[in-house]
Design a protein around this motif. Structure first.
Motif, PDB file in Angstrom:
ATOM      1  N   CYS A 141     -14.196  22.530  -6.813  1.00 55.98           N
ATOM      2  CA  CYS A 141     -13.856  23.520  -7.852  1.00 55.98           C
ATOM      3  C   CYS A 141     -12.591  24.287  -7.461  1.00 55.98           C
ATOM      4  O   CYS A 141     -11.721  24.536  -8.298  1.00 55.98           O
ATOM      5  N   ALA A 142     -12.491  24.634  -6.171  1.00 53.01           N
ATOM      6  CA  ALA A 142     -11.300  25.351  -5.705  1.00 53.01           C
ATOM      7  C   ALA A 142     -10.052  24.481  -5.878  1.00 53.01           C
ATOM      8  O   ALA A 142      -9.002  24.966  -6.320  1.00 53.01           O
ATOM      9  N   PHE A 143     -10.143  23.209  -5.561  1.00 53.02           N
ATOM     10  CA  PHE A 143      -9.002  22.296  -5.751  1.00 53.02           C
ATOM     11  C   PHE A 143      -8.567  22.264  -7.213  1.00 53.02           C
ATOM     12  O   PHE A 143      -7.383  22.336  -7.527  1.00 53.02           O
ATOM     13  N   LEU A 144      -9.554  22.151  -8.110  1.00 52.48           N
ATOM     14  CA  LEU A 144      -9.234  22.068  -9.542  1.00 52.48           C
ATOM     15  C   LEU A 144      -8.532  23.340  -9.991  1.00 52.48           C
ATOM     16  O   LEU A 144      -7.532  23.299 -10.707  1.00 52.48           O
ATOM     17  N   PHE A 174     -13.706  13.917 -10.239  1.00 52.50           N
ATOM     18  CA  PHE A 174     -13.281  14.586 -11.469  1.00 52.50           C
ATOM     19  C   PHE A 174     -12.166  13.773 -12.112  1.00 52.50           C
ATOM     20  O   PHE A 174     -11.331  13.203 -11.417  1.00 52.50           O
ATOM     21  N   GLY A 175     -12.177  13.719 -13.436  1.00 50.95           N
ATOM     22  CA  GLY A 175     -11.083  13.063 -14.159  1.00 50.95           C
ATOM     23  C   GLY A 175     -11.148  11.549 -14.105  1.00 50.95           C
ATOM     24  O   GLY A 175     -12.237  10.966 -14.102  1.00 50.95           O
ATOM     25  N   ASP A 176      -9.963  10.952 -14.040  1.00 49.77           N
ATOM     26  CA  ASP A 176      -9.860   9.488 -14.150  1.00 49.77           C
ATOM     27  C   ASP A 176      -9.979   8.804 -12.804  1.00 49.77           C
ATOM     28  O   ASP A 176      -9.645   9.375 -11.773  1.00 49.77           O
ATOM     29  N   ARG A 177     -10.402   7.528 -12.869  1.00 50.57           N
ATOM     30  CA  ARG A 177     -10.371   6.674 -11.685  1.00 50.57           C
ATOM     31  C   ARG A 177      -8.907   6.277 -11.444  1.00 50.57           C
ATOM     32  O   ARG A 177      -8.185   5.961 -12.388  1.00 50.57           O
ATOM     33  N   PRO A 178      -8.445   6.321 -10.177  1.00 51.43           N
ATOM     34  CA  PRO A 178      -7.046   5.948  -9.928  1.00 51.43           C
ATOM     35  C   PRO A 178      -6.788   4.494 -10.340  1.00 51.43           C
ATOM     36  O   PRO A 178      -7.699   3.664 -10.257  1.00 51.43           O
ATOM     37  N   PRO A 179      -5.555   4.208 -10.785  1.00 52.95           N
ATOM     38  CA  PRO A 179      -5.239   2.811 -11.087  1.00 52.95           C
ATOM     39  C   PRO A 179      -5.303   1.985  -9.797  1.00 52.95           C
ATOM     40  O   PRO A 179      -5.259   2.557  -8.708  1.00 52.95           O
ATOM     41  N   GLU A 180      -5.390   0.652  -9.948  1.00 52.09           N
ATOM     42  CA  GLU A 180      -5.477  -0.197  -8.753  1.00 52.09           C
ATOM     43  C   GLU A 180      -4.301   0.059  -7.815  1.00 52.09           C
ATOM     44  O   GLU A 180      -4.445   0.052  -6.604  1.00 52.09           O
ATOM     45  N   GLN A 181      -3.142   0.235  -8.420  1.00 48.38           N
ATOM     46  CA  GLN A 181      -1.966   0.588  -7.623  1.00 48.38           C
ATOM     47  C   GLN A 181      -1.220   1.728  -8.287  1.00 48.38           C
ATOM     48  O   GLN A 181      -0.977   1.689  -9.478  1.00 48.38           O
ATOM     49  N   LEU A 182      -0.902   2.714  -7.486  1.00 49.29           N
ATOM     50  CA  LEU A 182      -0.206   3.895  -8.002  1.00 49.29           C
ATOM     51  C   LEU A 182       1.139   3.984  -7.286  1.00 49.29           C
ATOM     52  O   LEU A 182       1.217   3.747  -6.077  1.00 49.29           O
ATOM     53  N   GLU A 183       2.195   4.314  -8.033  1.00 53.58           N
ATOM     54  CA  GLU A 183       3.512   4.388  -7.393  1.00 53.58           C
ATOM     55  C   GLU A 183       3.795   5.799  -6.885  1.00 53.58           C
ATOM     56  O   GLU A 183       3.563   6.778  -7.585  1.00 53.58           O
ATOM     57  N   ILE A 184       4.266   5.879  -5.652  1.00 54.97           N
ATOM     58  CA  ILE A 184       4.693   7.174  -5.112  1.00 54.97           C
ATOM     59  C   ILE A 184       6.155   7.075  -4.650  1.00 54.97           C
ATOM     60  O   ILE A 184       6.675   5.971  -4.473  1.00 54.97           O
ATOM     61  N   ILE A 185       6.770   8.228  -4.448  1.00 56.10           N
ATOM     62  CA  ILE A 185       8.146   8.261  -3.941  1.00 56.10           C
ATOM     63  C   ILE A 185       8.179   9.048  -2.638  1.00 56.10           C
ATOM     64  O   ILE A 185       7.641  10.161  -2.551  1.00 56.10           O
ATOM     65  N   GLU A 186       8.757   8.426  -1.616  1.00 57.65           N
ATOM     66  CA  GLU A 186       8.889   9.080  -0.313  1.00 57.65           C
ATOM     67  C   GLU A 186      10.304   8.846   0.198  1.00 57.65           C
ATOM     68  O   GLU A 186      10.748   7.693   0.246  1.00 57.65           O
ATOM     69  N   ASN A 187      10.964   9.886   0.614  1.00 53.50           N
ATOM     70  CA  ASN A 187      12.356   9.774   1.104  1.00 53.50           C
ATOM     71  C   ASN A 187      13.212   8.947   0.148  1.00 53.50           C
ATOM     72  O   ASN A 187      14.058   8.152   0.560  1.00 53.50           O
ATOM     73  N   GLY A 188      12.974   9.090  -1.165  1.00 56.28           N
ATOM     74  CA  GLY A 188      13.763   8.344  -2.145  1.00 56.28           C
ATOM     75  C   GLY A 188      13.365   6.888  -2.284  1.00 56.28           C
ATOM     76  O   GLY A 188      13.978   6.153  -3.062  1.00 56.28           O
ATOM     77  N   LEU A 189      12.364   6.435  -1.574  1.00 57.56           N
ATOM     78  CA  LEU A 189      11.899   5.050  -1.686  1.00 57.56           C
ATOM     79  C   LEU A 189      10.574   5.020  -2.430  1.00 57.56           C
ATOM     80  O   LEU A 189       9.816   5.997  -2.399  1.00 57.56           O
ATOM     81  N   ARG A 190      10.316   3.884  -3.095  1.00 58.85           N
ATOM     82  CA  ARG A 190       9.100   3.776  -3.921  1.00 58.85           C
ATOM     83  C   ARG A 190       8.067   2.886  -3.235  1.00 58.85           C
ATOM     84  O   ARG A 190       8.430   1.882  -2.621  1.00 58.85           O
ATOM     85  N   PHE A 191       6.826   3.270  -3.345  1.00 58.44           N
ATOM     86  CA  PHE A 191       5.745   2.496  -2.714  1.00 58.44           C
ATOM     87  C   PHE A 191       4.539   2.409  -3.635  1.00 58.44           C
ATOM     88  O   PHE A 191       4.181   3.396  -4.283  1.00 58.44           O
ATOM     89  N   TRP A 192       3.919   1.215  -3.661  1.00 56.73           N
ATOM     90  CA  TRP A 192       2.620   1.073  -4.313  1.00 56.73           C
ATOM     91  C   TRP A 192       1.543   1.500  -3.336  1.00 56.73           C
ATOM     92  O   TRP A 192       1.576   1.112  -2.165  1.00 56.73           O
TER      93      TRP A 192
END
Ligand code: SAH
Length: 395
Positions: A141-144, A174-192
């Motif tokens: 609840c605190a996170f939300l 809570f909420g949605d199930r994460p997609p099988e692969q989610l894209e993130i950005i780190e140091n300007g690079l993209r990762f699944w």
């Protein structure tokens, strides 16, 4: 409230604000507290010291929530701790522009056993101790409330929970199930990232700064990346114009994602070579073929989760570091890491020194590396500094 009384003289570490109370320090427990229940901690003389979560089976019998007698452990307490953790990270300029970072780092954020990693619109949380488990719903609840993130996924599917008498668990909180692969950005690079099935909470966020350093130093170099997982160091090296990367991991799923991560960043696939193998064996095979590299990365899993396994772990660390020194050309760089809580930086450097000695090479330490600032180390909890690394140069 149940009361835990310490043996004479065992209050010292608590007065120094160390959050752990070991079973050997406990004289007596009154009130039959349940797993995770809050207990009052008293010295042998009856002095009030702290309020802690009781863990009946763990060697760490209690973990302290608060040293303030006026502080109640409940909704307001957890809301404040989560808010503090989120706000202190807002001050960190190097986190801006990132879509993935650690929001709560357990003891160092005053929340023993609680970790929370942000991945874009998802929060992946772990409850690792009896106390964290007890307050799970309140903490969610605190996170939300504090983060505004509407999708929370639990990855409490880790072995350390056994030490606390807890089983494994994962799933949507809570909420949605994460997609099988989610894209993130780190140091300007993209990762699944695979939040549901990947290792830890999906990505080794703690190595962010060290990947940046690898990228800066890899131009024109041939790199051997051992324990590559989803290839984040290899992708960083290729982005830094590495000539060739050879990356080894035993996980087929991780390697499949690694290949996709090279493509996702438009980097040359022909420069990236992947090998599904046991690193110990693969490195010996490379040595037997007299192959050499300009740089080697060793980022193995935790060989020593606690001090008890330190000796056996030391042999494994020495083994791979010795092989790495043999595989490096003179002048080559070794990036070597340990994420074992039971191995200090001093001990780790000594192990690497022994490896160089046995390999018959001279080498220097150029830099010491650590986990990123989103994985802070509270000064009262030096154990929080679990990730250590060295950049060594072979002469
Ligand atoms: N460097 C990675 C994280 C490494 S985690 C990153 O930056 O993302 C450790 C990895 O070692 C895991 O991917 C695990 O699958 C792999 N592993 C564990 N034991 C292994 C072994 N004996 N041989 C090869 N890979 C191993």
């Amino acid at each position: 409230m149940p009361i835990l009384t310490l043996k004479p003289g065992r209050e010292k570490s608590i007065l120094q604000r160390h959050p752990w109370i070991f079973s050997g320090a406990v004289a007596d427990v009154k009130g039959e507290p349940e797993s995770g229940e809050t207990v009052e901690i008293l010295s042998a003389r009856g002095q009030w010291l702290a309020r802690a979560a009781y863990s009946p089976v763990s060697n760490i019998r209690a973990r302290i929530w608060s040293w303030d007698e006026d502080e109640t452990i409940g909704e307001e307490f957890f809301y404040k701790k989560v808010k503090d953790a989120v706000e202190t990270r807002r001050e960190l300029k190097d986190l801006s522009g990132l879509t993935a970072y650690r929001l709560v780092h357990a003891e160092s954020d005053g929340l023993p056993g609680v970790t929370a990693d942000r991945y874009a619109d998802f929060l992946v949380v772990q409850f690792l101790t009896a106390g964290a488990e007890h307050w799970r719903e309140t903490i969610v609840c605190a996170f939300l409330e504090v983060t505004g993130i509407r999708n929370i996924y639990e990855r409490s599917d880790v072995d350390v929970r056994q030490l606390e008498g807890l089983g494994v668990r994962s799933g949507v909180l809570f909420g949605d199930r994460p997609p099988e692969q989610l894209e993130i950005i780190e140091n300007g690079l993209r990762f699944w990232v695979d939040l549901c099935n990947g290792q830890k909470t999906g990505f080794y966020l703690d190595q962010r700064n060290n990947r940046k350093r690898v990228r800066e130093l890899m131009s024109g170099k041939r790199l051997l990346n051992c324990f590559c997982y989803t290839g984040a160091f290899s992708v960083s090296a290729l982005a830094g114009s590495a000539l060739k990367t050879t990356s080894i991991d035993s996980s087929r799923n991780a390697l499949a994602l690694a290949e996709k991560n090279v493509a996702l960043n438009g980097l040359p696939a022909e420069r990236a070579h992947w090998e599904e193998a046991d690193v110990f064996r693969a490195m010996r095979a490379l040595r037997d073929r007299a192959e050499t590299f300009d740089a080697v990365i060793l980022d193995p899993p935790k060989f020593a989760p606690t001090i008890a396994q330190a000796e056996k772990a030391a042999r494994a660390y020495k083994d791979i570091n010795l092989l790495a020194f043999k595989l490096l050309r003179p002048g080559g760089l070794l990036f070597t890491f340990s994420c074992s809580g039971g191995i200090s930086m001093e001990l780790f450097q000594k192990i690497v020194a022994d490896a160089a000695l046995d390999a018959g090479v001279n080498a220097c330490v150029l830099e010491r590396l650590f986990q990123g600032a989103d994985h802070p180390v509270a000064l009262n909890f030096p154990e929080g500094a679990y990730l250590k690394g060295l950049i060594c140069q072979k002469h």
